[in-house]
Design a protein around this motif. Structure first.
Motif, PDB file in Angstrom:
ATOM      1  N   THR A 306       0.858  -1.456   0.143  1.00  0.00           N
ATOM      2  CA  THR A 306      -0.041   0.376  -0.172  1.00  0.00           C
ATOM      3  C   THR A 306       0.908   0.789  -0.225  1.00  0.00           C
ATOM      4  O   THR A 306       1.710   1.711  -0.768  1.00  0.00           O
ATOM      5  CB  THR A 306      -0.560  -0.175   1.474  1.00  0.00           C
ATOM      6  OG1 THR A 306      -0.714  -0.446   2.718  1.00  0.00           O
ATOM      7  CG2 THR A 306      -2.022  -1.205   1.002  1.00  0.00           C
ATOM      8  N   LEU A 307       1.233   1.242   1.160  1.00  0.00           N
ATOM      9  CA  LEU A 307       1.585   3.153   1.378  1.00  0.00           C
ATOM     10  C   LEU A 307       3.625   3.083   1.244  1.00  0.00           C
ATOM     11  O   LEU A 307       3.750   1.523   1.590  1.00  0.00           O
ATOM     12  CB  LEU A 307       1.321   3.693   2.775  1.00  0.00           C
ATOM     13  CG  LEU A 307      -0.145   4.056   2.829  1.00  0.00           C
ATOM     14  CD1 LEU A 307       0.360   5.191   3.859  1.00  0.00           C
ATOM     15  CD2 LEU A 307      -0.441   4.832   1.460  1.00  0.00           C
ATOM     16  N   THR A 308       3.981   3.918   0.622  1.00  0.00           N
ATOM     17  CA  THR A 308       5.252   3.528   0.098  1.00  0.00           C
ATOM     18  C   THR A 308       6.189   3.585   1.603  1.00  0.00           C
ATOM     19  O   THR A 308       7.196   2.630   1.159  1.00  0.00           O
ATOM     20  CB  THR A 308       6.347   4.538  -0.658  1.00  0.00           C
ATOM     21  OG1 THR A 308       5.415   5.941  -0.162  1.00  0.00           O
ATOM     22  CG2 THR A 308       5.332   4.706  -2.055  1.00  0.00           C
ATOM     23  N   PHE A 309       6.411   4.227   2.444  1.00  0.00           N
ATOM     24  CA  PHE A 309       6.728   4.150   3.852  1.00  0.00           C
ATOM     25  C   PHE A 309       6.429   2.883   4.487  1.00  0.00           C
ATOM     26  O   PHE A 309       7.583   2.048   5.137  1.00  0.00           O
ATOM     27  CB  PHE A 309       6.509   5.375   4.472  1.00  0.00           C
ATOM     28  CG  PHE A 309       5.173   4.641   5.556  1.00  0.00           C
ATOM     29  CD1 PHE A 309       5.504   4.745   6.581  1.00  0.00           C
ATOM     30  CD2 PHE A 309       4.199   5.625   5.024  1.00  0.00           C
ATOM     31  CE1 PHE A 309       3.863   3.987   7.565  1.00  0.00           C
ATOM     32  CE2 PHE A 309       2.697   4.937   5.783  1.00  0.00           C
ATOM     33  CZ  PHE A 309       3.032   5.046   6.957  1.00  0.00           C
ATOM     34  N   MET A 310       5.668   2.716   4.439  1.00  0.00           N
ATOM     35  CA  MET A 310       4.912   1.212   4.529  1.00  0.00           C
ATOM     36  C   MET A 310       5.764   0.141   4.028  1.00  0.00           C
ATOM     37  O   MET A 310       6.413  -1.198   4.856  1.00  0.00           O
ATOM     38  CB  MET A 310       3.774   0.303   4.958  1.00  0.00           C
ATOM     39  CG  MET A 310       2.630   1.598   5.939  1.00  0.00           C
ATOM     40  SD  MET A 310       0.942   1.222   5.394  1.00  0.00           S
ATOM     41  CE  MET A 310       0.811  -0.336   6.664  1.00  0.00           C
ATOM     42  N   THR A 311       6.762   0.205   2.539  1.00  0.00           N
ATOM     43  CA  THR A 311       6.897  -0.271   1.980  1.00  0.00           C
ATOM     44  C   THR A 311       8.271  -1.205   2.115  1.00  0.00           C
ATOM     45  O   THR A 311       8.868  -1.625   2.590  1.00  0.00           O
ATOM     46  CB  THR A 311       6.501  -0.739   0.349  1.00  0.00           C
ATOM     47  OG1 THR A 311       5.257  -0.638  -0.093  1.00  0.00           O
ATOM     48  CG2 THR A 311       7.094  -1.774  -0.031  1.00  0.00           C
ATOM     49  N   ASN A 340       0.135   2.580  -3.312  1.00  0.00           N
ATOM     50  CA  ASN A 340      -0.808   2.023  -3.682  1.00  0.00           C
ATOM     51  C   ASN A 340      -1.005   1.162  -4.556  1.00  0.00           C
ATOM     52  O   ASN A 340      -1.329   0.922  -5.840  1.00  0.00           O
ATOM     53  CB  ASN A 340      -2.413   2.772  -3.388  1.00  0.00           C
ATOM     54  CG  ASN A 340      -2.707   2.544  -2.167  1.00  0.00           C
ATOM     55  OD1 ASN A 340      -2.700   2.308  -1.320  1.00  0.00           O
ATOM     56  ND2 ASN A 340      -3.247   4.388  -1.793  1.00  0.00           N
ATOM     57  N   ASN A 341       0.365   1.659  -5.763  1.00  0.00           N
ATOM     58  CA  ASN A 341       1.019   1.260  -6.557  1.00  0.00           C
ATOM     59  C   ASN A 341       3.021   0.969  -7.131  1.00  0.00           C
ATOM     60  O   ASN A 341       3.364   1.836  -7.456  1.00  0.00           O
ATOM     61  CB  ASN A 341       0.818   2.137  -7.835  1.00  0.00           C
ATOM     62  CG  ASN A 341       0.406   1.554  -8.876  1.00  0.00           C
ATOM     63  OD1 ASN A 341       1.275   0.326  -9.259  1.00  0.00           O
ATOM     64  ND2 ASN A 341       0.842   2.362 -10.509  1.00  0.00           N
ATOM     65  N   ASN A 342       2.666   0.112  -5.668  1.00  0.00           N
ATOM     66  CA  ASN A 342       4.341   0.210  -5.762  1.00  0.00           C
ATOM     67  C   ASN A 342       5.031  -1.530  -5.480  1.00  0.00           C
ATOM     68  O   ASN A 342       4.023  -2.523  -5.445  1.00  0.00           O
ATOM     69  CB  ASN A 342       4.912   1.378  -4.111  1.00  0.00           C
ATOM     70  CG  ASN A 342       4.650   0.215  -3.072  1.00  0.00           C
ATOM     71  OD1 ASN A 342       4.381  -0.306  -2.370  1.00  0.00           O
ATOM     72  ND2 ASN A 342       3.279   1.084  -2.826  1.00  0.00           N
ATOM     73  N   GLY A 343       6.572  -1.160  -5.610  1.00  0.00           N
ATOM     74  CA  GLY A 343       6.518  -2.764  -5.383  1.00  0.00           C
ATOM     75  C   GLY A 343       8.363  -2.903  -5.182  1.00  0.00           C
ATOM     76  O   GLY A 343       8.814  -1.633  -4.885  1.00  0.00           O
ATOM     77  N   ILE A 344       9.023  -3.896  -4.566  1.00  0.00           N
ATOM     78  CA  ILE A 344      10.292  -4.265  -4.495  1.00  0.00           C
ATOM     79  C   ILE A 344      11.251  -4.519  -4.965  1.00  0.00           C
ATOM     80  O   ILE A 344      10.674  -5.736  -5.224  1.00  0.00           O
ATOM     81  CB  ILE A 344      10.136  -4.718  -3.022  1.00  0.00           C
ATOM     82  CG1 ILE A 344       9.541  -4.247  -1.761  1.00  0.00           C
ATOM     83  CG2 ILE A 344      11.666  -4.933  -2.204  1.00  0.00           C
ATOM     84  CD1 ILE A 344       9.636  -4.935  -0.807  1.00  0.00           C
ATOM     85  N   VAL A 345      12.123  -4.145  -5.391  1.00  0.00           N
ATOM     86  CA  VAL A 345      13.037  -5.153  -6.302  1.00  0.00           C
ATOM     87  C   VAL A 345      14.877  -4.698  -6.112  1.00  0.00           C
ATOM     88  O   VAL A 345      14.876  -3.479  -5.241  1.00  0.00           O
ATOM     89  CB  VAL A 345      13.203  -4.713  -7.583  1.00  0.00           C
ATOM     90  CG1 VAL A 345      13.313  -3.213  -7.568  1.00  0.00           C
ATOM     91  CG2 VAL A 345      13.820  -5.554  -8.390  1.00  0.00           C
TER      92      VAL A 345
END
Length: 410
Positions: A306-311, A340-345
């Protein structure tokens, strides 16, 4: 003419959008997530709910899809709120639901359905968070029928639907009987025309679902040793002190010391300009294919972020659990995209040729996928450079995504 197609079915965030289409009798086709039509629609991710309208109009994210569907039916619908203040309150609750409430709920689902390795601390913390959120809702509901004003709104409908999985996993009879205020509100909202199509068919559990147990290793039967008759001892021997437990070595310690110590690379990375000095040093002096390997690491559940800081906090937690391997690895993981539109790499350097010995010290390591990189390929080398420099967008499915945040493991 059809108003469009809604993608999503029984996923938690899709329950209400589907219910709105049914209750309003909108001329909107319903399609399941991952269906041929969904793939053909060309969305950048398979996140649902998603809406495809006339002339190629595309819309994702729960809040946006909900407001769009209600407005298709009636722009003045009281479900949206009746004045500026109540409209803002409705928006507040829906945003809170999809961002904060769904975070611990998703953790509970993933642990209890064995989508990630069992993590008791994560499960307990998430259950406590959910219970605390229920307490906060009850402070409002003890004196009011609904969350906003004195009439049903999207706030009630969406927040109630967020709790769907709790009633099939954690909210047993005992829990429900101890929360009469919450249950009165939930039963009222679930019985409306917007949600009854779904919740009428949901069977509530009697007892909470037990966490999955790790498989027990079978013990091999050892042949019994022939017992020897002991001669009478002259005197009782003094008991020997118990040996101190041997310290378990990290499996990568067996590889010995590399030609250049990893700490030397970490020192250069921390103190030198990344592009101008650190990366040239890495490729020209430090890196040795015989001693190290490079890995691309992708989070498997980007559609739940969801939120970038939470990611970014999720990355931090993962890195904390990798502490046992930091002598043998280095890397960066970034958050790309937006709220709400993010990912991890990320890109990681690992001692040896296999990723597992370095990463499997973290209980949640299987939540990520690992792809070996080839340092002789320019595209793989460029990917490592970009991950460690953080100064270029991330390319996802051919689309450039800006880096929002990230962390370094060193």
């Amino acid at each position: 003419m059809s108003l469009g197609t809604l993608f999503g079915e029984s996923e938690t965030r899709s329950i209400l959008p589907v219910g709105l289409v049914k209750a309003f009798k909108l001329d909107v086709k319903l399609e399941a997530r991952g269906s041929a039509a969904h793939k053909a629609a060309g969305f950048s991710t398979e996140k649902v709910p998603a809406f495809l309208g006339p002339h190629g109009y595309k819309l994702q994210e729960s809040v946006a899809v909900l407001f769009y569907l209600v407005n298709l039916h009636d722009p003045e619908s009281p479900l949206l709120g009746t004045d500026l203040e109540t409209k803002a309150q409705v928006l507040k609750y829906i945003s809170w639901g999809t961002a904060e409430l769904m975070d611990p709920l998703t953790n509970i689902i993933r642990v209890l359905l064995a989508r990630i390795p069992f993590n008791k601390k994560l499960l307990d913390t998430s259950n406590t968070e959910v219970d605390n959120y229920v307490v906060e809702l009850e402070k409002r509901l003890v004196n009011h029928t609904y969350l906003v004003g004195e009439r049903l709104s999207l706030a009630d409908l969406f927040v109630a639907s967020c709790f769907y999985r709790c009633f099939t996993l954690t909210f047993g009879k005992k829990w429900r009987s101890s929360h009469p205020v919450f249950m009165r509100w939930f039963n009222t909202v679930a019985a409306t025309e917007y949600l009854s199509y779904f919740f009428d068919n949901v069977k509530f559990i009697d007892e909470p679902v037990a966490p999955p147990k790790p498989a027990k290793k079978e013990k091999k039967d050892e042949p019994k040793k022939a017992e020897k008759k002991a001669e009478k001892p002259a005197a009782a021997a003094a008991p020997e002190p118990a040996p101190e437990p041997k310290k378990v070595k990290h499996p990568l310690a067996e590889l010995g010391n590399p030609t250049i110590a990893l700490d030397e690379w970490k020192r250069v990375y921390s103190n030198k300009d990344t592009r101008k000095e650190a990366l040239p040093y890495f490729w020209n002096t430090f890196y040795n294919d015989d001693e190290w390997s490079l890995w691309r690491v992708d989070y498997k559940y980007n559609d739940e972020l969801t939120l970038t800081f939470m990611t970014n906090n999720l990355i931090g937690g993962f890195f904390n659990r990798l502490t046992g391997s930091t002598k043998y690895m280095f890397g960066c993981a970034v958050v790309y995209g937006e709220n709400n539109n993010n990912g991890i790499v990320g890109a990681f350097l690992v001692r040896g040729k296999d990723s597992a010995p370095a990463f499997n010290v973290a209980p949640d390591w299987e939540s990520y996928s690992y792809t070996k990189l080839d340092a002789s390929k320019p595209e793989d080398k460029a990917f490592v450079d970009n991950m460690w420099a953080w100064d270029e967008p991330v390319v996802v499915a051919g689309e450039k995504k800006e880096i929002a945040d990230g962390k370094v493991l060193k």
